[in-house]
Write an enzyme that holds these catalytic residues in place. Sequence first.
Site, PDB file in Angstrom:
ATOM      1  N   ASP A 179     -37.271 -12.159  16.367  1.00 50.04           N
ATOM      2  CA  ASP A 179     -36.557 -13.438  16.449  1.00 50.04           C
ATOM      3  C   ASP A 179     -36.940 -14.358  15.287  1.00 50.04           C
ATOM      4  O   ASP A 179     -38.049 -14.885  15.245  1.00 50.04           O
ATOM      5  CB  ASP A 179     -36.905 -14.109  17.784  1.00 50.04           C
ATOM      6  CG  ASP A 179     -36.145 -15.404  17.978  1.00 50.04           C
ATOM      7  OD1 ASP A 179     -35.021 -15.509  17.453  1.00 50.04           O
ATOM      8  OD2 ASP A 179     -36.668 -16.307  18.648  1.00 50.04           O
ATOM      9  N   ASP A 207     -30.714 -16.798  12.736  1.00 52.92           N
ATOM     10  CA  ASP A 207     -31.405 -16.454  13.971  1.00 52.92           C
ATOM     11  C   ASP A 207     -31.101 -15.028  14.413  1.00 52.92           C
ATOM     12  O   ASP A 207     -30.059 -14.763  15.010  1.00 52.92           O
ATOM     13  CB  ASP A 207     -31.010 -17.452  15.064  1.00 52.92           C
ATOM     14  CG  ASP A 207     -31.795 -17.236  16.340  1.00 52.92           C
ATOM     15  OD1 ASP A 207     -32.713 -16.389  16.339  1.00 52.92           O
ATOM     16  OD2 ASP A 207     -31.483 -17.893  17.343  1.00 52.92           O
TER      17      ASP A 207
END
Length: 481
Positions: A77, A270
Amino acid sequence: MEWTKSRYLWFTRINLSFGACVVLFLVPITSTVLGHPPIKPSPDPGPAWNLGGILGQGYDIDVEIGTPPQKFKVLVDTGSSNLAIAAAAHDYIESFFIVDNSTTFVNRKKKVKVIYAQGQWSGYLGQDIVSFPTIKGTKPILTDLSLITESENFYINNSHWQGILGLSYAALAQPHGKVVPWFDRLTKERGINNSLTLQLCGTEAQSSNLNHTGSLFVGEFAGDCNLDPKFTSPIHHAWFYEVLIVKMFVGQNQVEIPCNEFNTKKTILDSGTSDLRLPEKVLGAVLDLMRSQTQDLDLPQTPQSWIGGDIICWYKDSEAWHVFPNITLHFAHNNSTGFSITLTPHSYLRPVMKANPSNDSFECWQMGLDKSEEETVLGAVVLEGLCVQLDRKRGLVGFSPSTCGPTVDIQGLFNVSDIKKCAYVPSSVNPLMLTAYIMASISLVLLLPIMFVVVRRMWETFLKPRVQPETPFISLDENNT
Ligand SMILES: *[C@@H]1O[C@H](CO)[C@@H](O)[C@H](O)[C@H]1NC(C)=O
Ligand SMILES: *[C@@H]1O[C@H](CO)[C@@H](O)[C@H](O)[C@H]1NC(C)=O
Ligand SMILES: *[C@@H]1O[C@H](CO)[C@@H](O)[C@H](O)[C@H]1NC(C)=O
Ligand SMILES: *[C@@H]1O[C@H](CO)[C@@H](O)[C@H](O)[C@H]1NC(C)=O
């Protein structure tokens, strides 16, 4: 190739077994074979991808924690900064880290909680030896670790990952200032070049297999990705990997919205998000343009209505691929130039698992665009098909073509005027400032009588004897006595 109404035999809406998704069938009478959609052949022989996972459930990587090492998979992430691992059982995970079985585990006895755009967890801080055996050039290292004991909407059933590797800046790590992220520690203690390269490949073209692959590289390793990409965008502010979008196009049409709206209140890369998520106003404008350009398809529903899980199906090799427009994002390169990244429908229409995999004549897709709360999130839809270099050393994000994933075109550099206008500027009257102003006003009001008394004393003591008694000060003085 134009699509006309007569080409559709029928369409209908049915419920598939997964969730309550509405399905739109678009079945042309003549299903002309037009050659394969523009997807690159998988490189041969396949490189040793170190990222895996299932479409829509994120990219995961192998991790070993503790002594002796306990093996897990964690979600990769770039939108957060905590390395966290399950430390208690949950219905959706098959294993969790047993702290008592690790001789090197240190409990830091601090509570920690992280809230994501979707989902959250809480637990406590610890330290242990962590290694990512599939990331070339890394070594086991003693690092801060968050132990997850409670969570909400965090784990995904059958995703087979049990934690998360946050690869963003320390500024995002929780609790604030108490945690050094894994990659910060690695670069500091092991002299690794402060740069990460992400190569997300998506699912294999034309396959019913919904597993996706990719690679994460650190430092001077980048596999077949370019280590010195030409197209770079400055990291606008080092907390998330924040960049600036300066223009957007749907097909040939520019999205006519002031460019600061694209970046309100931020635009971030992201890898932990699937979709391209856009602020409501921007998404609305993009879908309006998309609808006007897909009118010939005579879709039973507008692109707007797909947002939120609707599914569209059509015959394999149908012309729909050629009717859906490309989406082009222009990023700032410096003060005055930018470059573009063009996504075809293969990037933003995501394949979905069919209820009946044996029916091989049609394919089903889901819109990879979504609405966000006041931010643009460049998720896997944008990152797949590119090599994305997170060059923290130089404060740049670099984009270059990738050997895997959907075809993504990068062009530039173009002159762009007024790039500075595209940055989001917080309103000058934010709540904190307002509070400060109110407090200042209140203090002033409270101070006034005191000042008045002081002034009057000074007046009476030093000045009064020297001025005429008719001066206005005297009347003021009298009124207030
Ligand atoms: C943890 O340690 C216990 C006791 O030594 C052992 O029975 C158990 O198998 C270990 N579990 C794991 C996952 O290593
Ligand atoms: C998770 O998935 C498994 C296998 O598909 C299923 O048997 C189980 O019921 C699911 N668990 C929950 C809590 O939904
Ligand atoms: C932006 O432009 C100004 C002058 O126009 C220059 O002084 C400044 O260094 C530039 N900044 C960057 C980041 O290129
Ligand atoms: C969309 O982009 C692809 C790849 O850059 C390009 O080949 C194709 O011609 C574009 N389609 C349209 C309609 O411009």
